[in-house]
Design a protein around this motif. Structure first.
Motif, short mmCIF file in Angstrom:
data_model
loop_
_atom_site.label_atom_id
_atom_site.label_comp_id
_atom_site.label_asym_id
_atom_site.label_seq_id
_atom_site.Cartn_x
_atom_site.Cartn_y
_atom_site.Cartn_z
N GLN A 101 0.83 -1.20 0.00
CA GLN A 101 0.00 0.00 0.00
C GLN A 101 0.87 1.26 0.00
N LYS A 102 1.99 1.22 0.72
CA LYS A 102 2.95 2.32 0.72
C LYS A 102 3.52 2.51 -0.68
N ALA A 103 3.81 1.40 -1.35
CA ALA A 103 4.36 1.47 -2.71
C ALA A 103 3.34 2.08 -3.68
N LEU A 104 2.07 1.74 -3.51
CA LEU A 104 1.03 2.35 -4.34
C LEU A 104 1.02 3.86 -4.17
N GLN A 105 1.09 4.32 -2.94
CA GLN A 105 1.11 5.76 -2.67
C GLN A 105 2.35 6.40 -3.29
N GLN A 106 3.48 5.73 -3.15
CA GLN A 106 4.74 6.28 -3.64
C GLN A 106 4.75 6.43 -5.15
N HIS A 107 4.23 5.45 -5.85
CA HIS A 107 4.41 5.42 -7.31
C HIS A 107 3.19 5.89 -8.10
N LEU A 108 2.03 6.05 -7.46
CA LEU A 108 0.88 6.64 -8.15
C LEU A 108 0.71 8.12 -7.84
N THR A 130 -8.45 2.01 -6.39
CA THR A 130 -9.36 2.39 -5.31
C THR A 130 -8.64 2.37 -3.96
N GLN A 131 -7.65 1.47 -3.81
CA GLN A 131 -6.87 1.45 -2.58
C GLN A 131 -6.06 2.74 -2.43
N TRP A 132 -5.46 3.20 -3.53
CA TRP A 132 -4.70 4.45 -3.51
C TRP A 132 -5.62 5.64 -3.24
N LEU A 133 -6.77 5.66 -3.88
CA LEU A 133 -7.69 6.78 -3.72
C LEU A 133 -8.26 6.87 -2.31
N GLU A 134 -8.30 5.75 -1.61
CA GLU A 134 -8.84 5.76 -0.25
C GLU A 134 -8.05 6.70 0.66
N GLY A 135 -6.77 6.88 0.35
CA GLY A 135 -5.94 7.76 1.16
C GLY A 135 -6.06 9.23 0.80
N LEU A 136 -6.85 9.54 -0.24
CA LEU A 136 -7.03 10.92 -0.67
C LEU A 136 -8.41 11.42 -0.23
N GLY A 137 -8.53 12.70 -0.04
CA GLY A 137 -9.80 13.27 0.37
C GLY A 137 -10.88 13.08 -0.68
N GLU A 138 -12.08 12.80 -0.23
CA GLU A 138 -13.22 12.64 -1.15
C GLU A 138 -13.48 13.94 -1.90
N GLU A 139 -13.59 13.81 -3.22
CA GLU A 139 -13.86 14.96 -4.10
C GLU A 139 -12.81 16.07 -3.89
N ASN A 140 -11.57 15.64 -3.70
CA ASN A 140 -10.51 16.59 -3.43
C ASN A 140 -9.32 16.39 -4.36
N LEU A 141 -9.54 15.76 -5.52
CA LEU A 141 -8.44 15.53 -6.44
C LEU A 141 -8.01 16.83 -7.11
N PRO A 142 -6.71 17.08 -7.19
CA PRO A 142 -6.24 18.31 -7.83
C PRO A 142 -6.16 18.21 -9.35
N ILE A 143 -6.50 17.04 -9.91
CA ILE A 143 -6.44 16.84 -11.35
C ILE A 143 -7.78 16.30 -11.85
N ARG A 144 -7.97 16.38 -13.16
CA ARG A 144 -9.12 15.70 -13.77
C ARG A 144 -8.72 14.26 -14.03
N LEU A 145 -9.50 13.32 -13.50
CA LEU A 145 -9.19 11.90 -13.65
C LEU A 145 -10.35 11.17 -14.28
#
Length: 215
Positions: A101-108, A130-145
């Motif tokens: 999970q740490k590697a997902l955060q690091q490389h995504l 979805t595992q990576w996104l779980e660590g990010l704020g809901e509706e708080n992405l700084p990019i269009r995905l």
């Protein structure tokens, strides 16, 4: 040391400066690895990205971890049985291995520096996302995905309002039918392994990306 521990050690040692996710507009293919020593895409997957890639996007010619320091140029031949076993391993490591999970955060996370990203998630690739996104704020992405899920296998549903999602499932795909809860936007005559090689799927993804550009 197990193969997975060696793999995780390699991921941890990679330099963030060598990430391949440096484009302001990136198109990438994310799936569970069928070979822990290489992140190469098949010739068919590379052709798929090339054919659907918008002219102002850069296609990333590698699977996860999307890093110059990890082998991704050498083509590897893996049997369907071994690929299935590897993907199952990846699925569980994504959910329960904190080092992975740490590697997902690091490389995504370098994606967050882009303006836009389109991710083709094949099979358990959506589980990784979805595992990576779980660590990010809901509706708080700084990019269009935008995400295209091909035969997804994911424990979590991707239902964020700040992400455009297209789910394509195959009528012969027993893995996605029984192991995933996302409703299909489109059903095609495919099994679990054939999506990115089908001309109808290429056409659907190509048209959806360009339609969503206009929305």
């Amino acid at each position: 040391m197990s193969k997975m521990k060696k793999y995780l050690a390699k991921l941890d040692a990679l330099s963030p400066d060598q990430t391949l996710l440096k484009s302001s507009k990136a198109l990438l293919f994310l799936s569970g690895s069928s070979h822990l020593e290489s992140a190469s895409l098949t010739a068919g997957q590379l052709e798929f990205l090339e054919q659907i890639c918008p002219s102002d996007f850069s296609a990333v010619a590698s699977n996860f971890p999307f890093n110059l320091g990890f082998e991704h140029g050498r083509q590897t031949q893996v049997s369907l049985l071994n690929a299935s076993i590897s993907n199952i391993r990846y699925y569980w490591q994504t959910l329960y291995n904190s080092c992975f999970q740490k590697a997902l955060q690091q490389h995504l996370s370098p994606l967050l520096n882009a303006e836009e990203a389109v991710i083709i998630c094949k099979s358990s690739g959506l589980n990784m996302l979805t595992q990576w996104l779980e660590g990010l704020g809901e509706e708080n992405l700084p990019i269009r995905l935008r995400v295209i899920a091909l035969g997804p296998v994911s424990r979590r549903l991707l239902n964020r309002k700040d992400i455009d999602l297209l789910v394509i499932k195959g009528t012969k795909d027993i893995y996605s039918r029984f192991l995933d809860g996302h409703p299909a936007d489109v059903m095609v005559d495919s099994n679990h392994f054939d999506y990115e090689y089908r001309e109808d799927v290429k056409g659907l993804v190509h048209d959806w990306i360009r339609k969503s550009d206009k929305d």
